[in-house]
Design an enzyme around this catalytic site. Structure first.
Site, PDB file in Angstrom:
ATOM      1  N   ARG A 191      -2.320  33.112 -53.961  1.00 33.00           N
ATOM      2  CA  ARG A 191      -2.375  33.821 -55.252  1.00 33.00           C
ATOM      3  C   ARG A 191      -3.294  35.017 -55.039  1.00 33.00           C
ATOM      4  O   ARG A 191      -4.500  34.857 -54.806  1.00 33.00           O
ATOM      5  CB  ARG A 191      -2.914  32.909 -56.353  1.00 33.00           C
ATOM      6  CG  ARG A 191      -3.240  33.682 -57.622  1.00 33.00           C
ATOM      7  CD  ARG A 191      -3.415  32.816 -58.829  1.00 33.00           C
ATOM      8  NE  ARG A 191      -2.138  32.255 -59.250  1.00 33.00           N
ATOM      9  CZ  ARG A 191      -1.937  31.656 -60.414  1.00 33.00           C
ATOM     10  NH1 ARG A 191      -2.921  31.559 -61.289  1.00 33.00           N
ATOM     11  NH2 ARG A 191      -0.755  31.166 -60.731  1.00 33.00           N
TER      12      ARG A 191
ATOM     13  N   HIS B   1       5.972  36.263 -59.742  1.00 33.21           N
ATOM     14  CA  HIS B   1       5.539  34.855 -59.762  1.00 33.21           C
ATOM     15  C   HIS B   1       6.804  33.995 -59.540  1.00 33.21           C
ATOM     16  O   HIS B   1       7.293  33.331 -60.449  1.00 33.21           O
ATOM     17  CB  HIS B   1       4.880  34.555 -61.117  1.00 33.21           C
ATOM     18  CG  HIS B   1       4.047  33.313 -61.138  1.00 33.21           C
ATOM     19  ND1 HIS B   1       3.861  32.502 -60.035  1.00 33.21           N
ATOM     20  CD2 HIS B   1       3.340  32.715 -62.147  1.00 33.21           C
ATOM     21  CE1 HIS B   1       3.073  31.491 -60.370  1.00 33.21           C
ATOM     22  NE2 HIS B   1       2.744  31.590 -61.639  1.00 33.21           N
TER      23      HIS B   1
ATOM     24  N   GLN C  52       7.043  30.102 -60.412  1.00 32.29           N
ATOM     25  CA  GLN C  52       7.046  29.863 -61.855  1.00 32.29           C
ATOM     26  C   GLN C  52       8.455  30.048 -62.415  1.00 32.29           C
ATOM     27  O   GLN C  52       8.950  29.220 -63.196  1.00 32.29           O
ATOM     28  CB  GLN C  52       6.090  30.863 -62.538  1.00 32.29           C
ATOM     29  CG  GLN C  52       6.135  30.830 -64.048  1.00 32.29           C
ATOM     30  CD  GLN C  52       5.518  29.572 -64.627  1.00 32.29           C
ATOM     31  OE1 GLN C  52       4.388  29.239 -64.316  1.00 32.29           O
ATOM     32  NE2 GLN C  52       6.249  28.835 -65.471  1.00 32.29           N
TER      33      GLN C  52
ATOM     34  N   ASP D   5       4.372  35.555 -72.524  1.00 33.23           N
ATOM     35  CA  ASP D   5       3.239  35.368 -71.614  1.00 33.23           C
ATOM     36  C   ASP D   5       2.075  36.174 -72.196  1.00 33.23           C
ATOM     37  O   ASP D   5       2.262  36.991 -73.108  1.00 33.23           O
ATOM     38  CB  ASP D   5       3.646  35.870 -70.207  1.00 33.23           C
ATOM     39  CG  ASP D   5       2.548  35.681 -69.168  1.00 33.23           C
ATOM     40  OD1 ASP D   5       1.631  34.860 -69.391  1.00 33.23           O
ATOM     41  OD2 ASP D   5       2.599  36.356 -68.116  1.00 33.23           O
TER      42      ASP D   5
ATOM     43  N   CYS E 295       4.663  30.411 -69.779  1.00 31.45           N
ATOM     44  CA  CYS E 295       4.268  29.920 -68.443  1.00 31.45           C
ATOM     45  C   CYS E 295       2.883  29.285 -68.461  1.00 31.45           C
ATOM     46  O   CYS E 295       2.549  28.540 -67.552  1.00 31.45           O
ATOM     47  CB  CYS E 295       4.322  31.064 -67.436  1.00 31.45           C
ATOM     48  SG  CYS E 295       3.269  32.450 -67.893  1.00 31.45           S
TER      49      CYS E 295
ATOM     50  N   ARG F 222       7.040  22.636 -62.574  1.00 29.41           N
ATOM     51  CA  ARG F 222       6.423  23.342 -61.447  1.00 29.41           C
ATOM     52  C   ARG F 222       6.304  22.409 -60.243  1.00 29.41           C
ATOM     53  O   ARG F 222       6.541  22.805 -59.104  1.00 29.41           O
ATOM     54  CB  ARG F 222       5.009  23.856 -61.818  1.00 29.41           C
ATOM     55  CG  ARG F 222       4.942  24.904 -62.915  1.00 29.41           C
ATOM     56  CD  ARG F 222       5.495  26.241 -62.505  1.00 29.41           C
ATOM     57  NE  ARG F 222       4.912  26.782 -61.287  1.00 29.41           N
ATOM     58  CZ  ARG F 222       3.780  27.473 -61.228  1.00 29.41           C
ATOM     59  NH1 ARG F 222       3.107  27.757 -62.318  1.00 29.41           N
ATOM     60  NH2 ARG F 222       3.323  27.948 -60.073  1.00 29.41           N
TER      61      ARG F 222
END
Ligand code: CP
Ligand code: NVA
Length: 308
Positions: A101, A128, A131, A227, A267, A295
């Site tokens: 990340r 991402h 995700q 988001d 998310c 996930r």
């Protein structure tokens, strides 16, 4: 040819995405732990905070028989100036895969170039991918289908900042041929190059990708996804963004425009009262927490696909 790394959704073909989703569903239905990665290690490296990505990758690796190694960038020598080249060469000697990340997408590209092991994007400022695979799995699950083709009839609306999540959602919609509308204030709209890349797929996949600043475009939505307004790394714009994004909040007024069976996705982490109201979070917590749960199964499918 299959790619070594998962840096972007575009690293996956239409078939690979379908295979990954199929595997994730299979792993979810069996809930069996496997011993495939015994003796193997996955580095999970973070330059910024994480709850879901960190824990789901660690648990996924452990449940597949391998060992997750937690790496905090600020506690590593890269925080004192060690190059990505040297770090990549060294980590490739110890690990069988590296999830990162990172703040800057270019950095993960640099790791990918110098690592001999698979590099998996666990979020950058640009994408991402893991995700978004879990999000599509969730839409399939909640609309009761294991068939990606059936998703083409579902109107997906993403409302808010055209960030990493929006970019990956656009990419997967382009590859799978989905109907996606992205609604953002004009100052924060999808970048031209992102749209251009996605639209190249449209003639072949029949993807319908629309970008607008008009919230009425949420009309008849089957899925509304939002988001945070300020992603990690953009904190200096927080005050300005908070003002500009108010009309784009996911609240009961917006949901009135959508289909009566519309599901809401987020998310997470969510800031209740900003991009989404508390009542909507409560009402739609089944879809949102299923999304987080998925996930785990997607990370397992991704690890099984990339780690040899
Ligand atoms: N959605 C997501 O990636 O959550 P984390 O930031 O907690 O990993
Ligand atoms: N867009 C958000 C996603 C967090 C999972 C961010 O980058 O902070």
């Amino acid at each position: 040819m299959a790619k070594k790394d998962l840096l972007s959704i575009y690293d996956l073909s239409n078939k690979e995405i379908k295979d990954l989703l199929k595997k994730a569903f299979e792993l979810k239905s069996k809930k069996k732990h496997l011993d495939i990665f015994r003796g193997k290690s996955l580095g999970i490296m973070f330059e910024k905070p994480s709850t879901r990505t960190m824990v789901s990758f660690a648990v996924a690796m452990a449940q597949l028989g391998g060992t997750p190694i937690f790496l905090t960038a600020e506690k590593m020598q890269c925080s004192r100036g060690e190059s990505i080249y040297d770090t990549s060469k060294v980590l490739s000697k110890y690990l069988n895969g590296l999830m990162i990340r990172a703040f800057k997408h270019e950095d993960i590209l640099e790791f990918s170039k110098h690592c001999s092991i698979p590099v998996i994007n666990g979020l950058t400022d640009y994408e991402h991918p893991c995700q978004i695979l879990a999000d599509i799995m969730t839409v399939m699950e909640l609309f009761n289908t294991k068939n990606v083709e059936a998703l083409k009839k579902i109107k997906i609306v993403y409302i808010g900042d055209s960030n990493n999540i929006a970019n990956s959602l656009i990419a997967i919609s382009a590859i799978l041929g989905l109907d996606l509308t992205v609604i953002s204030p004009s100052e924060y709209q999808v970048k031209n190059e992102i749209l251009k890349q996605a639209l190249q797929y449209a003639p072949k996949t029949k993807a319908e990708i629309k970008v607008t600043s008009d919230v009425n475009a949420a009309e008849n939505a089957d899925v509304i996804y939002t988001d945070v307004w300020t992603s990690m790394g953009f904190e200096s714009e927080k005050v300005k963004r908070k003002k500009m994004f108010i009309p784009y909040q996911v609240n009961s007024e917006l949901l009135k425009k959508a289909s009566s069976k519309c599901i809401v996705l987020h998310c997470l982490p969510a800031l209740r009262g900003e991009e989404v109201t508390s009542d909507i979070m409560e009402k739609h917590e089944n879809s949102i927490f299923t999304q987080a749960e998925n996930r785990l199964y997607v990370q397992k499918a991704v690890l099984l696909h990339f780690i040899k």
